[in-house]
Design an enzyme around this catalytic site. Sequence first.
Site, PDB file in Angstrom:
ATOM      1  N   GLY A   1       2.991   5.725  -3.121  1.00  0.00           N
ATOM      2  CA  GLY A   1       4.105   6.537  -3.590  1.00  0.00           C
ATOM      3  C   GLY A   1       4.141   6.623  -5.102  1.00  0.00           C
ATOM      4  O   GLY A   1       4.405   7.696  -5.678  1.00  0.00           O
TER       5      GLY A   1
ATOM      6  N   ALA B   1       0.833  -1.208   0.000  1.00  0.00           N
ATOM      7  CA  ALA B   1       0.000   0.000   0.000  1.00  0.00           C
ATOM      8  C   ALA B   1       0.862   1.251   0.000  1.00  0.00           C
ATOM      9  O   ALA B   1       0.566   2.228  -0.708  1.00  0.00           O
ATOM     10  CB  ALA B   1      -0.929  -0.005   1.219  1.00  0.00           C
ATOM     11  N   ASP B   2       1.937   1.238   0.765  1.00  0.00           N
ATOM     12  CA  ASP B   2       2.849   2.385   0.797  1.00  0.00           C
ATOM     13  C   ASP B   2       3.523   2.603  -0.560  1.00  0.00           C
ATOM     14  O   ASP B   2       3.558   3.724  -1.083  1.00  0.00           O
ATOM     15  CB  ASP B   2       3.933   2.168   1.859  1.00  0.00           C
ATOM     16  CG  ASP B   2       3.456   2.517   3.252  1.00  0.00           C
ATOM     17  OD1 ASP B   2       2.999   3.640   3.453  1.00  0.00           O
ATOM     18  OD2 ASP B   2       3.559   1.655   4.137  1.00  0.00           O
ATOM     19  N   ILE B   3       4.083   1.530  -1.113  1.00  0.00           N
ATOM     20  CA  ILE B   3       4.810   1.648  -2.377  1.00  0.00           C
ATOM     21  C   ILE B   3       3.886   2.123  -3.487  1.00  0.00           C
ATOM     22  O   ILE B   3       4.226   3.026  -4.274  1.00  0.00           O
ATOM     23  CB  ILE B   3       5.456   0.305  -2.760  1.00  0.00           C
ATOM     24  CG1 ILE B   3       6.580  -0.059  -1.769  1.00  0.00           C
ATOM     25  CG2 ILE B   3       5.998   0.352  -4.184  1.00  0.00           C
ATOM     26  CD1 ILE B   3       7.786   0.851  -1.832  1.00  0.00           C
TER      27      ILE B   3
END
Length: 420
Positions: A197, A192-194
């Site tokens: 981003g 989810a973070d990647i």
Amino acid sequence: MLENIFNQSGQGSDDKALSNIRVLDLTRILAGPWCTQNLADLGAEIIKVERPGNGDDTRAWGPPWLPGQQKDLPADSSYYSAANRGKRSVTIDITTEQGQALIKRLARISDVFIENFKVGNLKKYGLDYESIRKENPQIIYCSITGFGQDGPYSHRPGYDFVFQGMGGMMSITGEKDSLPGGGPQKVGIALADIMTGMYSTIAVLAAINHRNKSGKGQYIDMSLLDCIVALGSNQITGYFSSGNVPARMGNAHMSLVPYGVYPTLDGHIIIAIGNDEQWQRYCSVIDRHDLASDEDFTKVTGRIVNRERLDANLNQTMQTRSSADWLEVLEKNGVPCGPINNYEQVFQNEQVIHRKLKVDLEREDGARISAAASPLRLTSTPPTYDLPPPVVGQHTDEILQQLLNVDDGELAQLRKSRVI
């Protein structure tokens, strides 16, 4: 050859795709830093604003730590270093009036402002979009939060793991519940973070292009929940079309067989048959002409219906030879297949080596950083890696003096007051 074009080095700053873009980066952890690292790889100037003292939280997310650091400096984690190359670090305490004034002065001369504070947190410091827009009407301001700027969950905190569960990813990841080891699993990286981003990078670039056409800045509202839901697009569209809720299938594929992990004499390999022609070729290579002629298996629909019987046959055959033997003969005959590599094996792979997917950097303090290179391949403006991940506050004096004309006396006063 394209190989030579992509691997060229020695670019001047004006040759970089985003060399005219300055980004004021108030992000930490992963989603925001991943976005700004993408922009840095493409040549943007990134000013990473950190808290005096400890800096970005992920600097302390070790082990593992960076090898080779000087003992009198605080250690940085490899986690931090994976998302912060190409940036200059300035430490500013944004809770102070003087710190807020410095941020506003930097915002006036920046193109993009990116932050990932909780909803409303920067407003109390006068650093929200409306306040920054008064300083620079053309600013592109990107906020990255867990749930977005509005809605009933907007004020909730959240981490990647939470969103992999809430956004549906874990409902389709993992072995079937009916099998040993079955149940929900998160993906092995902070997906989810990647992806947030990455989506944020796209949004910022789109906003830059819009400003080039219109002269207008804008606000960007990015959410980890939004991005992880969007990532499930093909499964979601299938659900909307059929009404059937997608389920975990382990390494199997809902619409293709054989398409999964198969045991060999000494391990496992991946077989990925995408059509009936490949199926016939595969059967010929593994010397199972009986399966090729079986009407239950000649068409993909039949192979799906008779999945368990077919897989039992294939498992028995595939265990007669080693992984290396199977891969050699299958690849030679154009059957889609592949090994299951750990990361040591990944970076020993000849294609990975050829594509230069490892980048090595060294900091002034002696810390050595090896990381995955950017996958972007632009012939005229390829990514460059000019700066290693910075030591916390490494460029504070340089940035304030060069960009804001802060003199030595003011620097001393700011440092004495612990603003920087």
